[in-house]
Design a protein around this motif. Structure first.
Motif, short mmCIF file in Angstrom:
data_model
loop_
_atom_site.label_atom_id
_atom_site.label_comp_id
_atom_site.label_asym_id
_atom_site.label_seq_id
_atom_site.Cartn_x
_atom_site.Cartn_y
_atom_site.Cartn_z
N ALA A 162 -46.08 -1.70 6.02
CA ALA A 162 -46.30 -3.11 5.65
C ALA A 162 -45.39 -3.67 4.56
N SER A 163 -45.76 -3.51 3.29
CA SER A 163 -45.03 -4.17 2.20
C SER A 163 -43.69 -3.51 1.88
N GLU A 164 -43.38 -2.39 2.52
CA GLU A 164 -42.12 -1.68 2.24
C GLU A 164 -41.06 -1.91 3.31
N VAL A 165 -41.38 -2.75 4.32
CA VAL A 165 -40.44 -2.99 5.41
C VAL A 165 -40.33 -4.48 5.68
N GLU A 166 -39.11 -4.94 5.86
CA GLU A 166 -38.86 -6.32 6.28
C GLU A 166 -37.98 -6.26 7.53
N ILE A 167 -38.43 -6.91 8.60
CA ILE A 167 -37.62 -6.98 9.82
C ILE A 167 -36.61 -8.10 9.61
N LEU A 168 -35.32 -7.75 9.65
CA LEU A 168 -34.26 -8.74 9.47
C LEU A 168 -33.79 -9.32 10.80
N ALA A 169 -33.79 -8.51 11.84
CA ALA A 169 -33.34 -8.96 13.17
C ALA A 169 -33.92 -8.01 14.21
N PRO A 170 -34.14 -8.50 15.42
CA PRO A 170 -33.91 -9.85 15.92
C PRO A 170 -34.96 -10.83 15.41
N HIS A 171 -34.61 -12.10 15.44
CA HIS A 171 -35.48 -13.14 14.89
C HIS A 171 -36.84 -13.19 15.58
N ASP A 172 -36.86 -13.07 16.91
CA ASP A 172 -38.14 -13.13 17.64
C ASP A 172 -39.08 -12.01 17.21
N LEU A 173 -38.55 -10.82 17.00
CA LEU A 173 -39.36 -9.69 16.54
C LEU A 173 -39.89 -9.95 15.14
N ARG A 174 -39.04 -10.47 14.27
CA ARG A 174 -39.45 -10.81 12.90
C ARG A 174 -40.57 -11.85 12.92
N ALA A 175 -40.41 -12.89 13.73
CA ALA A 175 -41.40 -13.98 13.79
C ALA A 175 -42.74 -13.49 14.32
N SER A 176 -42.73 -12.71 15.40
CA SER A 176 -44.01 -12.24 15.96
C SER A 176 -44.69 -11.25 15.02
N HIS A 177 -43.92 -10.40 14.36
CA HIS A 177 -44.48 -9.45 13.40
C HIS A 177 -45.10 -10.21 12.21
N ALA A 178 -44.39 -11.22 11.70
CA ALA A 178 -44.90 -12.01 10.57
C ALA A 178 -46.20 -12.73 10.96
N ALA A 179 -46.25 -13.28 12.17
CA ALA A 179 -47.46 -13.97 12.64
C ALA A 179 -48.65 -13.01 12.72
N GLU A 180 -48.40 -11.81 13.21
CA GLU A 180 -49.48 -10.81 13.30
C GLU A 180 -49.97 -10.39 11.92
N LEU A 181 -49.04 -10.21 10.97
CA LEU A 181 -49.44 -9.86 9.60
C LEU A 181 -50.22 -10.98 8.94
N MET A 182 -49.80 -12.22 9.15
CA MET A 182 -50.52 -13.36 8.56
C MET A 182 -51.92 -13.49 9.15
N ALA A 183 -52.04 -13.28 10.47
CA ALA A 183 -53.35 -13.35 11.10
C ALA A 183 -54.28 -12.26 10.57
N ALA A 184 -53.73 -11.07 10.39
CA ALA A 184 -54.53 -9.96 9.85
C ALA A 184 -54.95 -10.24 8.41
N ALA A 185 -54.04 -10.79 7.62
CA ALA A 185 -54.35 -11.11 6.22
C ALA A 185 -55.44 -12.18 6.16
N HIS A 186 -55.33 -13.18 7.01
CA HIS A 186 -56.33 -14.26 7.05
C HIS A 186 -57.69 -13.72 7.46
N LYS A 187 -57.71 -12.85 8.45
CA LYS A 187 -58.96 -12.28 8.94
C LYS A 187 -59.64 -11.41 7.90
N ASN A 188 -58.84 -10.74 7.07
CA ASN A 188 -59.39 -9.81 6.09
C ASN A 188 -59.47 -10.36 4.67
N ALA A 189 -59.20 -11.65 4.52
CA ALA A 189 -59.23 -12.26 3.17
C ALA A 189 -60.65 -12.50 2.70
#
Length: 141
Positions: A114-141
């Motif tokens: 999680a917090s130790e990895v940033e997807i730099l490319a491809p953009h679509d992979l980065r965007a879908s991964h970020a959306a999944e992390l945000m959804a998980a964070a929202h669900k567990n907040a």
């Protein structure tokens, strides 16, 4: 994974499909009881659940670039995600470039660190991964 052999078999104690590193097996008993080979999806689930890196299936490969630090950085340096990885070390992090067809495996591995990895490319992979992390964070907040 390059240079490491695994045994995919049925674990009688856990009553489940398991993957064992060959070099970690200390005792082995062979039973007469036979088991049925699982479906490919079951095998994929087991491999993705473990710490077994990225599994290429020979399909179209994408170039994936990751910024890694901490334990994730140690993993890619000492264990390797794939045989194709290239690591460029910086002061506080490393940039990993991989040619792979297993984008789902990449996302699964990135979630583990999680917090130790940033997807730099491809953009679509980065965007879908970020959306999944945000959804998980929202669900567990």
């Amino acid at each position: 994974k390059e240079g490491i052999w695994y045994l995919l078999t049925w674990d009688l104690q856990r009553d489940n499909l398991r993957v064992f590193k060959i070099n970690k097996i200390e005792n082995l008993r062979v039973f007469k009881k036979r088991w049925t080979k699982p479906s490919q999806s079951s095998v994929d689930e087991v491999l993705l659940a473990g710490d077994f890196s990225i599994w290429d299936r020979g399909e179209h490969k994408a170039e994936v670039r990751l910024k890694v630090e901490g334990h994730a950085e140690e993993f890619v340096i000492y264990q390797k995600l794939t045989a194709t990885q290239e690591v460029q070390s910086e002061d506080q992090f490393s940039i990993v470039t991989i040619q792979t067809s297993d984008l789902l495996g990449i996302k699964h591995w990135c979630r583990r660190y999680a917090s130790e990895v940033e997807i730099l490319a491809p953009h679509d992979l980065r965007a879908s991964h970020a959306a999944e992390l945000m959804a998980a964070a929202h669900k567990n907040a």
